[in-house]
Motif scaffolding. Structure first.
Motif, short mmCIF file in Angstrom:
data_model
loop_
_atom_site.label_atom_id
_atom_site.label_comp_id
_atom_site.label_asym_id
_atom_site.label_seq_id
_atom_site.Cartn_x
_atom_site.Cartn_y
_atom_site.Cartn_z
N ASN A 155 42.97 18.19 30.82
CA ASN A 155 42.99 17.94 29.38
C ASN A 155 44.38 18.28 28.85
N ASP A 156 44.64 17.94 27.59
CA ASP A 156 45.95 18.17 26.98
C ASP A 156 46.02 19.48 26.20
N LYS A 157 44.99 20.27 26.29
CA LYS A 157 44.91 21.52 25.52
C LYS A 157 45.78 22.61 26.16
N LEU A 158 46.34 23.48 25.32
CA LEU A 158 46.98 24.69 25.82
C LEU A 158 45.87 25.66 26.22
N VAL A 159 45.95 26.19 27.45
CA VAL A 159 44.89 27.07 27.95
C VAL A 159 45.50 28.38 28.45
N ALA A 160 44.98 29.49 27.95
CA ALA A 160 45.40 30.81 28.42
C ALA A 160 44.28 31.40 29.26
N VAL A 161 44.60 31.79 30.49
CA VAL A 161 43.58 32.27 31.42
C VAL A 161 43.87 33.71 31.83
N GLU A 162 42.85 34.56 31.65
CA GLU A 162 42.94 35.94 32.14
C GLU A 162 42.25 36.00 33.50
N PHE A 163 42.98 36.43 34.51
CA PHE A 163 42.40 36.69 35.83
C PHE A 163 42.11 38.19 35.88
N TYR A 164 40.83 38.55 36.06
CA TYR A 164 40.45 39.96 35.92
C TYR A 164 39.48 40.40 37.00
N ALA A 165 39.30 41.70 37.09
CA ALA A 165 38.25 42.31 37.91
C ALA A 165 37.49 43.28 36.99
N PRO A 166 36.16 43.26 37.00
CA PRO A 166 35.39 44.06 36.05
C PRO A 166 35.55 45.56 36.22
N TRP A 167 35.96 46.03 37.41
CA TRP A 167 36.13 47.47 37.63
C TRP A 167 37.49 47.95 37.14
N CYS A 168 38.37 47.04 36.76
CA CYS A 168 39.75 47.36 36.37
C CYS A 168 39.78 47.94 34.95
N GLY A 169 40.31 49.16 34.81
CA GLY A 169 40.36 49.81 33.51
C GLY A 169 41.20 49.06 32.50
N HIS A 170 42.34 48.50 32.93
CA HIS A 170 43.20 47.74 32.02
C HIS A 170 42.49 46.47 31.55
N CYS A 171 41.67 45.88 32.43
CA CYS A 171 40.90 44.69 32.06
C CYS A 171 39.86 45.05 31.00
N GLN A 172 39.22 46.19 31.17
CA GLN A 172 38.23 46.64 30.20
C GLN A 172 38.87 46.90 28.84
#
Length: 412
Positions: free
Chosen positions: A43-60
């Motif tokens: 698609n032509d949309k701007l997309v921002a993707v977060e790659f995360y792990a649920p145990w990661c404190g910074h992700c939380q």
């Protein structure tokens, strides 16, 4: 129903949550290997993707800010997330070289030398709070808006076009939208609409307040004014509604040329495993392998009174709305003793426990034994709204040939 011994409640600090950090209640699009291409690349949309792990404190810590940013950017920018802790998503995370969490990549569309649209990701390195995330993404937003000038000699870039050329472009067939504005820069909402409705269906232009001749040509005296010029129709259609994405998108789509319908791929019929009685550890392992991301729903039923438990499990297994994550089985109470000892479950039949072998998590069902209550509970498990609890070692079922051991219980 199955309940815990009182002492187990004291171990609440050890509970592990089910992996999902985002749910359908958020504006964050949950990505998997299956939908990544459609939601991000095609698609032509701007997309921002977060790659995360649920145990990661910074992700939380990032999660509430990411949700807030997604809410603020609804309709303008796609804000998404990939759980790299899920086995099925690990190849995807590896493809994009994810080595730490959270990693944010922004996929911005551009046209290459061959004239094809491509999206090359760039790393977001800014602050991890909602406002700077929103500001950065809006600054990168793509746009198909043409700046309409009264005088052709004032056209100085590919983004600009004279009013005569704008009106003449495929004049007999192509509808055109004109936004008259007193703002110095194009509104993010109009940029998003220009991208979401293909320029082959609707040409989008913007006229600044300083273009007096164009304003007089269309009789515009107030700002903003949005109108659509429909081929074969003398008077333009002026938008009168609220400046909301969904309303504006519906209005412009009504007058845009119909989009080319893409052939729908044949849906692959997902074959559910047949609900079965488990009479051995081998059967349990086959139904709930530690190598697959599946959740087993196991009914424990009393000897001679199997019907109530088995019938409900069969209904849930056959129900098309039940998540394909689940596999269903049932065990007679006499053969479930070792399993019950392992998970510290008490005698209360029929009962239900879910087991996630690959993550060594389990949770017993507590509630009314009816289809609606159990189905709602399973949905909460699948979406991550309910926590699951850890166990260690292997789970086992006594076969009919194995000697049965009496369950040893310590009571207060």
């Amino acid at each position: 129903m199955l309940v815990f011994k009182a002492g187990l409640f004291a171990c609440a600090a050890l509970f592990l949550g089910v992996d999902a950090m985002y749910s359908s209640r958020d504006q964050v699009v949950e990505l998997t290997s299956a939908n990544f291409k459609k939601e991000v690349l095609d698609n032509d949309k701007l997309v921002a993707v977060e790659f995360y792990a649920p145990w990661c404190g910074h992700c939380q810590n990032l999660a509430p800010e990411w949700k807030k940013a997604a809410g603020n950017l609804k309709g303008l920018v796609t804000v998404a997330a990939v759980n790299c802790d899920e086995d099925a998503n690990k190849p995807l995370c590896g493809e994009y070289g994810i080595q730490g969490f959270p990693t944010i990549k922004v996929f911005r569309p551009r046209v290459n030398k061959q004239g094809k649209r491509v999206k090359t990701p760039t790393d977001y390195q800014g602050p991890r709070t909602a406002k700077p995330i929103v500001d950065q993404l809006l600054s990168m937003q793509p746009s198909n808006v043409r700046f309409v000038k009264a005088d052709g000699s004032a056209v100085s870039s590919k983004k600009s076009i004279s009013i005569d050329d704008f009106l003449a472009k495929n004049n007999e067939t192509l509808p055109k939208a004109l936004l008259f504005t007193d703002k110095s820069s194009t509104a993010p909402l109009y940029k998003a609409l220009s991208v979401d409705i293909d320029s082959k269906r609707l040409l989008t232009g913007e006229v600044k307040k300083s273009e007096k001749a164009v304003l007089e040509q269309f009789g515009v005296t107030s700002f903003p004014t949005l109108m659509v010029l429909v081929p074969g129709q003398q008077d333009p259609v002026v938008y009168q509604g609220k400046l909301k994405y969904d309303l504006l998108h519906d209005f412009l789509s009504e007058y845009a040329l119909p989009g080319a319908e893409k052939p729908k791929p044949k849906a692959k019929k997902q074959r559910k495993k047949k609900m079965q009685e488990l009479t051995s550890t081998a059967q349990l392992t086959a139904l709930c392998p530690s190598t697959e991301n599946v959740i087993c729903a196991l009914a424990l039923v009393a000897e001679g009174d199997e019907a109530e438990g088995v019938d409900l499990m069969k209904k849930l297994n056959d129900n098309a709305s039940t998540s394909p994550l689940f596999r269903f089985g049932w065990v007679r109470s006499s053969q479930a003793r070792e399993l019950m000892n392992k998970l510290d479950l008490v005698d209360d039949f029929p009962g239900l426990v879910i087991v996630h072998s690959s993550k060594q998590l389990y949770r017993p069902f507590i509630g009314a034994w009816d289809e609606q209550s159990v189905s709602r509970w399973l949905s909460q498990i699948a979406s991550g709204r309910l926590s699951a609890y850890p166990y260690s070692g292997e789970l086992a079922i006594l076969s009919s040939e194995e000697p049965r051991q009496e369950r040893v219980r310590d009571e207060l």
